[in-house]
Scaffold this active site. Structure first.
Site, PDB file in Angstrom:
ATOM      1  N   LYS A   1     -83.256  20.661 -20.329  1.00 42.38           N
ATOM      2  CA  LYS A   1     -82.498  20.714 -19.067  1.00 42.38           C
ATOM      3  C   LYS A   1     -82.635  19.404 -18.317  1.00 42.38           C
ATOM      4  O   LYS A   1     -81.666  18.866 -17.799  1.00 42.38           O
ATOM      5  CB  LYS A   1     -82.993  21.844 -18.147  1.00 42.38           C
TER       6      LYS A   1
ATOM      7  N   ASN B   1     -57.841  19.362 -31.120  1.00 40.56           N
ATOM      8  CA  ASN B   1     -59.281  19.544 -30.956  1.00 40.56           C
ATOM      9  C   ASN B   1     -59.853  19.747 -32.354  1.00 40.56           C
ATOM     10  O   ASN B   1     -59.400  20.633 -33.069  1.00 40.56           O
ATOM     11  CB  ASN B   1     -59.519  20.786 -30.075  1.00 40.56           C
ATOM     12  N   GLY B   2     -60.809  18.910 -32.747  1.00 37.03           N
ATOM     13  CA  GLY B   2     -61.387  19.043 -34.085  1.00 37.03           C
ATOM     14  C   GLY B   2     -61.484  17.689 -34.754  1.00 37.03           C
ATOM     15  O   GLY B   2     -61.362  16.654 -34.090  1.00 37.03           O
TER      16      GLY B   2
ATOM     17  N   TRP C   1     -63.216  14.963 -25.795  1.00 34.52           N
ATOM     18  CA  TRP C   1     -64.578  14.539 -26.108  1.00 34.52           C
ATOM     19  C   TRP C   1     -64.432  13.701 -27.355  1.00 34.52           C
ATOM     20  O   TRP C   1     -64.064  14.204 -28.415  1.00 34.52           O
ATOM     21  CB  TRP C   1     -65.469  15.762 -26.357  1.00 34.52           C
TER      22      TRP C   1
ATOM     23  N   CYS D   1     -63.131  19.055 -26.672  1.00 36.54           N
ATOM     24  CA  CYS D   1     -61.731  18.827 -26.361  1.00 36.54           C
ATOM     25  C   CYS D   1     -61.117  20.147 -25.905  1.00 36.54           C
ATOM     26  O   CYS D   1     -61.363  21.191 -26.498  1.00 36.54           O
ATOM     27  CB  CYS D   1     -60.909  18.292 -27.515  1.00 36.54           C
TER      28      CYS D   1
ATOM     29  N   LYS E   1     -69.648  21.340 -23.494  1.00 35.57           N
ATOM     30  CA  LYS E   1     -70.233  22.679 -23.508  1.00 35.57           C
ATOM     31  C   LYS E   1     -69.962  23.423 -24.811  1.00 35.57           C
ATOM     32  O   LYS E   1     -70.739  24.262 -25.231  1.00 35.57           O
ATOM     33  CB  LYS E   1     -69.684  23.475 -22.329  1.00 35.57           C
TER      34      LYS E   1
ATOM     35  N   ARG F   1     -65.233  21.145 -21.788  1.00 36.09           N
ATOM     36  CA  ARG F   1     -65.181  20.887 -23.229  1.00 36.09           C
ATOM     37  C   ARG F   1     -65.186  19.398 -23.572  1.00 36.09           C
ATOM     38  O   ARG F   1     -65.267  19.027 -24.747  1.00 36.09           O
ATOM     39  CB  ARG F   1     -63.918  21.522 -23.820  1.00 36.09           C
TER      40      ARG F   1
ATOM     41  N   GLU G   1     -87.045  24.091 -23.544  1.00 36.40           N
ATOM     42  CA  GLU G   1     -85.823  24.297 -22.769  1.00 36.40           C
ATOM     43  C   GLU G   1     -85.880  23.520 -21.443  1.00 36.40           C
ATOM     44  O   GLU G   1     -84.893  22.928 -21.012  1.00 36.40           O
ATOM     45  CB  GLU G   1     -85.602  25.811 -22.548  1.00 36.40           C
TER      46      GLU G   1
ATOM     47  N   GLU H   1     -80.830  16.406 -20.221  1.00 34.30           N
ATOM     48  CA  GLU H   1     -79.372  16.419 -20.349  1.00 34.30           C
ATOM     49  C   GLU H   1     -78.657  16.182 -19.033  1.00 34.30           C
ATOM     50  O   GLU H   1     -77.574  15.620 -19.023  1.00 34.30           O
ATOM     51  CB  GLU H   1     -78.852  17.664 -21.081  1.00 34.30           C
TER      52      GLU H   1
ATOM     53  N   HIS I   1    -101.860  15.406 -30.310  1.00 34.32           N
ATOM     54  CA  HIS I   1    -101.493  14.742 -31.560  1.00 34.32           C
ATOM     55  C   HIS I   1    -100.363  13.747 -31.366  1.00 34.32           C
ATOM     56  O   HIS I   1     -99.564  13.544 -32.273  1.00 34.32           O
ATOM     57  CB  HIS I   1    -101.144  15.794 -32.620  1.00 34.32           C
TER      58      HIS I   1
HETATM   59  C1  G6P Z   1     -73.929  22.386 -26.378  1.00 31.64           C
HETATM   60  C2  G6P Z   1     -74.145  22.843 -24.954  1.00 31.64           C
HETATM   61  C3  G6P Z   1     -75.475  23.571 -24.826  1.00 31.64           C
HETATM   62  C4  G6P Z   1     -75.533  24.729 -25.833  1.00 31.64           C
HETATM   63  C5  G6P Z   1     -75.245  24.260 -27.244  1.00 31.64           C
HETATM   64  C6  G6P Z   1     -75.030  25.436 -28.171  1.00 31.64           C
HETATM   65  O1  G6P Z   1     -74.843  21.393 -26.699  1.00 31.64           O
HETATM   66  O2  G6P Z   1     -74.114  21.733 -24.069  1.00 31.64           O
HETATM   67  O3  G6P Z   1     -75.624  24.074 -23.526  1.00 31.64           O
HETATM   68  O4  G6P Z   1     -76.801  25.307 -25.771  1.00 31.64           O
HETATM   69  O5  G6P Z   1     -74.047  23.481 -27.284  1.00 31.64           O
HETATM   70  O6  G6P Z   1     -73.872  26.105 -27.770  1.00 31.64           O
HETATM   71  P1  G6P Z   1     -73.582  27.635 -27.924  1.00 31.64           P
HETATM   72  O7  G6P Z   1     -72.287  27.839 -27.190  1.00 31.64           O
HETATM   73  O8  G6P Z   1     -73.458  27.905 -29.390  1.00 31.64           O
HETATM   74  O9  G6P Z   1     -74.701  28.390 -27.307  1.00 31.64           O
END
Ligand code: G6P
Length: 613
Positions: free
Chosen positions: A490, A100-101, A74, A2, A608, A27, A486, A493, A509
């Site tokens: 990517k 937000n929260g 969000w 948010c 994010k 956000r 990772e 997501e 396994h």
């Molecule tokens: C969210 C974002 C990711 C990020 C993660 C941790 O899921 O979409 O891209 O890696 O949060 O966030 P931070 O800001 O703590 O790295």
């Protein structure tokens, strides 16, 4: 999660709010809304969907106002729809709030308020909070800031809020706990926002609210900050240093692509002043200042979420191999609730791009309570994690706006690699010659990333081959096992293709059962140390007709003969290879997602900055 923005002053608020909401859209983008106070009218426009949808809707109405607030959501409580969108009203419609929260005790409060006659329109916890403020204000005859302060003493949970009262049109009240809020101070005007990006065009002077603080900003240019326990505070100011161009796409179709291509520069920026190839050293001021703690540490525990957790996994290989310090890597969300054994000889390193992730913040809190020294590796300057840690280093990647993290990941790796090398040298676990040789090679990594980016068209061609897949497997060993995780993250997501990352040998396994001619298997096969083993793993995949996309070292002939597609990357020392092997995986996901028609920068359901646990 948010985004909040608010304005009071002499300018028209609406354009400031909309521009700010677009900057904060990373956000959350389930719905967006604004509240604008003009004369006696409190106009609220809100819509499910993105800020552009709100603009098309609100443009048909009166948006005149010099005081207002906006929100991009969000969803936590209540599905994303127009009714649950913020701002929310009090029962008699004179108060409005954006939040937000999460208000954790909202249900109990709601029942109590309902018994007092309050009727709720939405399913949100936020609406409960504004009714509570209204109830406190009405029953005790308080000015807005006092009603907010007292209501917040009854709240369990996290909040960044902004509240406007139609009856007190020359002030805005804001407060925070565990969700960020920054106040921008202009000439007789104030800006409030979840981060500094909506503010920088107008003023550089800001103050960050701390937990359980309430600010009241007045149209006459005065403001006060108190704790919710009613203690007056003297604000401390900071001056922003963000260039506006960094917040624009700069000719790229998506922020994510821009951020991928920025990496030669962001990695260099992270090294600046901290690595000297000619003199053969690398060091970090904040490690230097705490060197005894680092040299005597019994172990290092990395806490993080998402991509940042993957950076922690790479760091485990680096710190253990080079500096011989035992390492654990923990999901912050698990660590915080599992009563970990910690003491003053442990160092907890929190890794976070945003510096706001709720679970990581809580993990820091716990580690501090248990006496550990807490260090932060953070991107966003002035963020909550940067302020909550005992010490730390910024990665200096600049604003990362695409929801999928790219340049922050390589920035984190750069910083952690410098740290591991420096500590290893200081501890005497690596020889001086080796150290100097590594520093020299490290300094060439930005060029090697650049060289890898030049393969973009070829990677786009490979993306064409996997765009129709429903599943994908990513395999790697050693330093490249976290890179496989990772790469899979990517892809899933942003393209919504289900993808799993696995240690290459562990494939036998379980995931091997899924492999058939439909399954792309991306193998990071650059490791010198386990080359033959990874060749065998590729053969196992080929024997089951899997389609192999191999990331190999330039000039590799053996894997080229077996793989369906190869992506070559320049030869680098194994300790640096994640910095380079991550790049083609970022591009592969990006192109696949674009070809599947996905909104790469704002993938569905994600945000994010995850300020709820
Ligand atoms: C969210 C974002 C990711 C990020 C993660 C941790 O899921 O979409 O891209 O890696 O949060 O966030 P931070 O800001 O703590 O790295």
């Amino acid at each position: 999660m948010c985004g909040i923005v608010a304005y009071i002053g002499e300018r028209q608020a609406y354009p400031i709010l909309i521009k700010g909401l677009k900057r904060l859209e990373y956000r959350g983008y389930d719905s967006a809304g604004v509240a604008l106070l003009h004369q006696d009218n409190l106009n609220i426009y809100k819509k499910k969907g993105k800020v552009d949808g709100l603009v098309s809707f609100a443009d048909d109405f009166d948006t005149t106002s010099t005081i207002g607030m906006g929100h991009t959501r969000w969803a936590t409580h209540g599905e994303p729809n127009d009714i649950n969108a913020h701002p929310h009203f009090s029962g008699d419609d004179h108060l409005t709030i954006v939040h937000n929260g999460i208000i954790e005790n909202y249900d109990i409060l709601k029942q109590a308020l309902e018994q007092q006659g309050h009727v709720f329109k939405s399913d949100t916890d936020t609406e409960v909070l504004i009714h509570l403020i209204e109830e406190v204000q009405r029953s005790q005859g308080l000015v807005l800031e006092e009603a907010v302060r007292i209501a917040l003493t009854k709240i369990v949970g996290a909040y960044a809020i902004v509240v406007i009262d139609k009856k007190e049109p020359n002030k805005i009240v804001a407060a925070r706990k565990s969700s960020p809020l920054v106040v921008g101070i202009g000439e007789n005007e104030f800006f409030l926002a979840s981060d500094a990006t909506p503010i920088i065009e107008y003023t550089k002077k800001v103050t960050y609210l701390n937990d359980e603080e309430v600010a009241v900003v007045h149209r006459d240019g005065t403001f006060q900050i108190k704790t919710i326990q009613n203690e007056e505070l003297t604000p401390s100011f900071q001056y922003l240093d963000i260039q506006i161009e960094l917040l624009e796409k700069g000719g790229y179709d998506y922020f994510m692509l821009k951020e991928i291509f920025q990496q030669p520069k962001t990695v260099s920026d992270c090294m600046r002043g901290r690595l000297n190839a000619e003199e053969g050293w690398t060091k970090l001021g904040s490690v230097e200042n705490n060197i005894e703690k680092f040299l005597q540490a019994n172990r290092i525990i990395f806490v993080a979420c998402g991509t940042s957790w993957h950076a922690g996994l790479v760091a485990e290989y680096l710190f253990e191999e080079l500096a011989r310090i035992p390492v654990e890597v923990e999901y912050a969300s698990e660590f915080r609730y599992r009563n970990p054994v910690l003491n003053e000889n442990d160092i907890v390193i929190a890794i976070s791009q945003s510096g706001e992730t709720a679970d990581t913040l809580a993990a820091i809190q716990l580690a501090k309570e248990r006496g550990a020294f807490v260090y932060g590796v953070v991107n966003v300057v002035g963020s909550s994690i940067a302020r909550a840690t005992d010490s730390g280093s910024y990665i200096h990647a600049g604003p990362e706006i695409g929801v999928a993290s790219t340049k922050a990941f390589t920035g984190q790796l750069t910083l952690l690699t410098m740290m591991a090398l420096n500590l290893a040298y200081r501890k005497g676990t690596i020889a001086k010659d080796f150290y100097r040789q590594m520093v020299v090679e490290f300094s060439t990594i930005p060029d090697k990333i650049q060289q890898t980016l030049e393969d973009n068209n070829h990677i786009e061609f490979i993306a064409e081959q996997i765009r129709g897949s429903e599943n994908a497997l990513y395999l790697g060993r050693g330093y490249n096992f976290p890179v496989a995780l990772e790469g899979a993250l990517k892809l899933k997501e942003i393209s919504y293709i289900h993808a799993e990352g696995y240690p290459a040998a562990e494939m036998k396994h379980g995931p091997i059962a899924l492999i058939d001619e439909m399954m792309p298997v991306v193998v990071i096969a650059t490791n010198k140390s386990a080359y033959e083993k990874i060749v065998s793993n590729i053969q196992e995949v080929k024997a089951r007709k899997g389609r192999v996309i191999a990331i190999v070292t330039e000039g590799d002939k053996q894997i080229r003969k077996m793989a369906d597609f190869v992506i070559e990357i320049p030869e680098v020392e194994e300790i640096f290879s994640p910095l380079v092997s991550a790049i083609p995986l970022q591009l592969l996901s990006y192109h696949t997602a674009v070809m599947r028609g996905c909104n790469v920068d704002q993938p569905r359901n994600l945000a994010k900055s995850v300020t709820v646990e």
